[in-house]
Structure formats: C-alpha cells, structure tokens
Design an enzyme around this catalytic site. Structure first.
Site, mmCIF file in Angstrom:
data_model
loop_
_atom_site.group_PDB
_atom_site.id
_atom_site.type_symbol
_atom_site.label_atom_id
_atom_site.label_comp_id
_atom_site.label_asym_id
_atom_site.label_seq_id
_atom_site.Cartn_x
_atom_site.Cartn_y
_atom_site.Cartn_z
ATOM 1 N N GLN A 31 67.429 51.055 -39.228
ATOM 2 C CA GLN A 31 65.612 50.240 -38.449
ATOM 3 C C GLN A 31 66.004 49.284 -38.702
ATOM 4 O O GLN A 31 67.128 48.404 -39.491
ATOM 5 C CB GLN A 31 64.455 51.007 -39.743
ATOM 6 C CG GLN A 31 64.689 50.950 -41.604
ATOM 7 C CD GLN A 31 64.037 51.590 -41.752
ATOM 8 O OE1 GLN A 31 62.586 52.263 -41.706
ATOM 9 N NE2 GLN A 31 64.843 52.607 -43.126
ATOM 10 N N HIS A 62 51.158 51.518 -54.692
ATOM 11 C CA HIS A 62 52.718 51.658 -55.828
ATOM 12 C C HIS A 62 51.366 52.017 -57.030
ATOM 13 O O HIS A 62 52.033 53.198 -57.653
ATOM 14 C CB HIS A 62 52.673 50.251 -56.240
ATOM 15 C CG HIS A 62 53.955 50.027 -55.420
ATOM 16 N ND1 HIS A 62 54.518 48.759 -54.335
ATOM 17 C CD2 HIS A 62 54.536 51.311 -54.290
ATOM 18 C CE1 HIS A 62 55.096 49.086 -53.620
ATOM 19 N NE2 HIS A 62 55.732 50.778 -53.244
ATOM 20 N N GLU A 106 66.225 58.078 -50.790
ATOM 21 C CA GLU A 106 66.297 56.840 -49.348
ATOM 22 C C GLU A 106 67.227 57.054 -48.697
ATOM 23 O O GLU A 106 68.038 57.068 -48.867
ATOM 24 C CB GLU A 106 65.600 55.265 -50.578
ATOM 25 C CG GLU A 106 65.990 54.459 -49.837
ATOM 26 C CD GLU A 106 64.735 53.769 -48.256
ATOM 27 O OE1 GLU A 106 63.626 54.241 -48.851
ATOM 28 O OE2 GLU A 106 65.709 54.719 -46.923
ATOM 29 N N ASP A 137 69.022 62.471 -46.704
ATOM 30 C CA ASP A 137 68.156 62.307 -45.527
ATOM 31 C C ASP A 137 66.790 63.481 -46.620
ATOM 32 O O ASP A 137 67.121 64.059 -47.085
ATOM 33 C CB ASP A 137 68.068 62.967 -43.832
ATOM 34 C CG ASP A 137 66.985 63.284 -43.628
ATOM 35 O OD1 ASP A 137 66.952 63.589 -42.312
ATOM 36 O OD2 ASP A 137 65.609 62.919 -44.111
ATOM 37 N N GLY A 138 65.256 62.665 -46.580
ATOM 38 C CA GLY A 138 64.598 63.549 -47.599
ATOM 39 C C GLY A 138 64.664 64.671 -46.756
ATOM 40 O O GLY A 138 64.240 65.802 -47.981
ATOM 41 N N ASP A 155 57.036 58.634 -50.247
ATOM 42 C CA ASP A 155 56.277 57.095 -49.720
ATOM 43 C C ASP A 155 57.844 56.829 -48.898
ATOM 44 O O ASP A 155 58.172 56.200 -48.665
ATOM 45 C CB ASP A 155 56.879 56.520 -51.505
ATOM 46 C CG ASP A 155 56.948 55.177 -51.152
ATOM 47 O OD1 ASP A 155 56.869 54.403 -51.916
ATOM 48 O OD2 ASP A 155 56.034 54.629 -49.863
ATOM 49 N N THR A 157 58.026 56.004 -44.962
ATOM 50 C CA THR A 157 57.329 55.518 -43.464
ATOM 51 C C THR A 157 56.582 55.951 -42.299
ATOM 52 O O THR A 157 56.278 57.151 -43.602
ATOM 53 C CB THR A 157 58.327 54.354 -42.477
ATOM 54 O OG1 THR A 157 59.466 55.630 -42.331
ATOM 55 C CG2 THR A 157 59.538 53.103 -42.970
ATOM 56 N N ASP A 158 56.014 55.800 -41.574
ATOM 57 C CA ASP A 158 55.063 56.549 -40.802
ATOM 58 C C ASP A 158 56.429 57.714 -39.725
ATOM 59 O O ASP A 158 57.235 57.707 -39.704
ATOM 60 C CB ASP A 158 54.310 55.752 -40.137
ATOM 61 C CG ASP A 158 53.697 54.228 -40.681
ATOM 62 O OD1 ASP A 158 54.211 52.982 -40.511
ATOM 63 O OD2 ASP A 158 52.859 54.695 -41.309
HETATM 64 N N1 SAM Z 1 54.467 51.760 -48.824
HETATM 65 C C1 SAM Z 1 54.987 52.504 -47.024
HETATM 66 C C2 SAM Z 1 54.375 52.720 -46.055
HETATM 67 O O1 SAM Z 1 53.362 53.317 -46.648
HETATM 68 O O2 SAM Z 1 54.599 52.396 -45.174
HETATM 69 C C3 SAM Z 1 57.058 52.787 -47.414
HETATM 70 C C4 SAM Z 1 57.550 51.996 -48.564
HETATM 71 S S1 SAM Z 1 59.465 52.703 -48.429
HETATM 72 C C5 SAM Z 1 60.038 51.124 -47.525
HETATM 73 C C6 SAM Z 1 60.286 53.645 -47.182
HETATM 74 C C7 SAM Z 1 60.972 54.197 -47.164
HETATM 75 O O3 SAM Z 1 60.910 55.719 -46.466
HETATM 76 C C8 SAM Z 1 61.647 52.756 -46.033
HETATM 77 O O4 SAM Z 1 62.601 52.161 -46.520
HETATM 78 C C9 SAM Z 1 62.838 54.162 -45.214
HETATM 79 O O5 SAM Z 1 64.009 53.984 -45.184
HETATM 80 C C10 SAM Z 1 62.361 55.822 -46.463
HETATM 81 N N2 SAM Z 1 62.846 57.013 -45.063
HETATM 82 C C11 SAM Z 1 61.807 56.747 -44.037
HETATM 83 N N3 SAM Z 1 62.429 58.137 -43.719
HETATM 84 C C12 SAM Z 1 63.266 59.185 -44.535
HETATM 85 C C13 SAM Z 1 63.789 59.852 -44.890
HETATM 86 N N4 SAM Z 1 63.936 60.702 -44.014
HETATM 87 N N5 SAM Z 1 64.155 60.321 -45.811
HETATM 88 C C14 SAM Z 1 64.373 59.357 -47.038
HETATM 89 N N6 SAM Z 1 63.654 58.209 -47.064
HETATM 90 C C15 SAM Z 1 62.877 57.752 -45.716
#
Ligand code: SAM
Length: 286
Positions: A31, A62, A106, A137-138, A155, A157-158
């Site tokens: 990203q 948080h 993460e 990847d989660g 936690d 992203t969208d």
């Molecule tokens: N508070 C924020 C929100 O509500 O949008 C989220 C914060 S945190 C920065 C979101 C994290 O999810 C990002 O660092 C992103 O890289 C991670 N992420 C996205 N897809 C993921 C996945 N499939 N596995 C693990 N981490 C992931």
C-alpha cells in the site's frame, strides 16, 4: 500557501485537514504509506489515502478496540492482534500485567517501521517481551490456529486492498476456531452512516453472526473517521458484553483511560435505532 490533506468519505463528502508538512511518503509492497503533520491533529498516518490514526484522537480507537473485551473476559492470557501495525492496540493490551503473550500479525513491515519512526508514543509497547510480531497475512495466519487465543483483535484496514480478506466468512470462521472455548473476537466494524460503509458493516456483521453465538456491535465517536460514528464488533463464544461486564474487577485494576470507562462501556452497546434496523435482520437474538 495552504496545504490540505483530503480524504474522500463519499463521492460528495470529503474530510480536509490543514497540513504543515508531509513527513513521509512511499509505496510498500502492499500500500501507499503517508505521514503528515498538522496543527489540529498532530501527526497522522494515511494508508492508500485513508486515515488510519492521528496523534490527537488515536486514544479513542485504541482504548475502545481493547478495553471492552478486557472488562468482560475474566482471564485473557493469550491475545492475537491482526493488523494493528501502528502498535496502538498492543500498547493498550500491554497495560494488563496478567496478559502473558501477544501475537501481532501485520502484513506490512513498513507500516511498523514508519510507525516506530513517527509515532513512538503509539509503538511504545512493541518491544514488550510478551509481544511477538509476525509479518504475515492474517487471513493465512489464522488458518493454522486452533483453540489458542482468549482474545483476537482484528485491527484491519477497510474491506478492500490487503484488508479485504479480513472481512470474509472464512476468516471469521477461522478466528472462531483459533479462539479458546470462551474466547472473544473484537473487530473494527466500519460505520453505519454513509451507504458504502453501512453496506460493508452489514456484510461483515452477517458473516460474524453466522460464526459466533453472541455477536453485538458497540460504538465510539472518532472525529477523523467517516461521519465520526464508528462501530466495533464484539463476537463471543460465551461471555455477553453487558451481562458479563465485571465493572468491579476492571475498575480495581486502576487503569486510567481518556475515553473508556465501564459506564461508557454500557452506553456504547446501546446503538441508534437506524443502526439496530441496519443490523437487525442479520443479528440473532441473544
Ligand atoms: N485503525 C485503523 C482503521 O480502523 O482503519 C487500522 C490501523 S492499522 C494501521 C491497519 C493495519 O492492517 C495496516 O497496517 C495494514 O497493513 C494491516 N493489514 C491489512 N490487511 C492485512 C492482512 N490481510 N493481514 C495482516 N495485516 C493487514
């Protein structure tokens, strides 16, 4: 010359924040990552053009993604945070001495590195000896877990880009499997206000309801998220978020929060009528 960061909330609505300086901009393998500095919100982190957190209001998100579950579950010893590379959820979990281990999964190492550089007050607990960071990847990570965690915090992203898989039936089913028999899953559950967000929220909720016997949502006011009205999912194998809230036990811990209290906890689960309506046909009666 004025410099503004704008995030598109709908085709007809933007949030704009006056910016003093752009501190970082790069493309990771997953990203685009930007960091800005602003007079009103301090520094803020943006991924693919979407607001993730600001120094001024990150405490709300948080605290609310961690403390409600911790005030209900009597014995969280092993926790999993998926996403959360900014460290905020881990910071709040590390305030509990009786948590023994935290896995942080993460996908993007660069988010952790950038957060450490520009948001040390948020990443401050990532070096806690109880924390193990996995750059994976989660969605794939949880496939290999069974009966391991007392608490899973999603936690992410969208529901598009790298985060898309974290809103699927498969993922929620695997989180159920990864949890112990009385485990709780908390997820960032989008917003009920704008149409696209509401549809994403409804889709996610339906999939969670199909995976967990107890599945509720609660709310917080997050000024820099679309509409400010933000939801979290509370999915549980055993404990109910209100009936099993142990105010006395949580308050005895003496944790000072800026947003969360056990009184607010109760209010947060009483959602507006239009949100009840949005979710009612997918939510089982408890
Ligand atoms: N508070 C924020 C929100 O509500 O949008 C989220 C914060 S945190 C920065 C979101 C994290 O999810 C990002 O660092 C992103 O890289 C991670 N992420 C996205 N897809 C993921 C996945 N499939 N596995 C693990 N981490 C992931």
């Amino acid at each position: 010359m004025d410099f503004w960061f704008s995030e598109q909330h709908t085709n007809d609505v933007k949030l704009s924040i006056r910016v003093d300086k752009q501190l970082y901009s790069a493309h990771s393998d997953f990203q685009r990552i930007d960091v800005f500095d602003s007079p009103e919100f301090g520094r803020f982190l943006v991924l693919d053009g979407y607001m993730m957190l600001t120094q001024k209001d990150e405490f709300i998100y948080h605290e609310m993604i961690v403390h409600p579950a911790m005030a209900v579950h009597p014995r969280v010893r092993n926790a999993l945070v998926i996403g959360g590379g900014d460290g905020g959820a881990v910071r709040e979990l590390c305030r509990y001495d009786d948590i023994e281990h935290i896995d942080l999964v993460e996908i993007d190492k660069q988010v952790v590195e950038v957060s450490r550089e520009f948001f040390p007050e948020i990443t401050c607990s990532l070096d806690d000896p109880r924390v193990k960071i996995h750059y994976r990847d989660g969605l794939r990570y949880v496939r290999g877990c069974k009966d391991e965690y007392d608490l899973i915090i999603v936690d992410s992203t969208d529901p598009f880009g790298p985060g898309e898989g974290l809103f699927t039936r498969e993922f929620y089913g695997n989180c159920y499997k990864a949890l112990k028999e009385d485990g709780i899953m908390i997820n960032q559950h989008e917003s009920p206000f704008y149409r696209e967000d509401a549809l994403a929220c409804q889709r996610a909720h339906k999939r969670i309801v199909e995976s967990f016997p107890i599945s509720k949502v609660y709310q917080a006011h997050i000024p820099t998220y679309p509409s400010g009205h933000w939801l979290f999912g509370f999915a549980s194998k055993k404990y109910h978020p209100l009936r099993d809230l142990d105010e006395k036990r949580w308050n005895a811990r003496g944790l000072q929060c800026k947003y969360y209290t056990t009184m607010l906890h109760k209010g947060a689960f009483y959602i507006p009528a239009y949100v009840e309506e949005l979710l009612k046909n997918v939510e089982q009666a408890d």
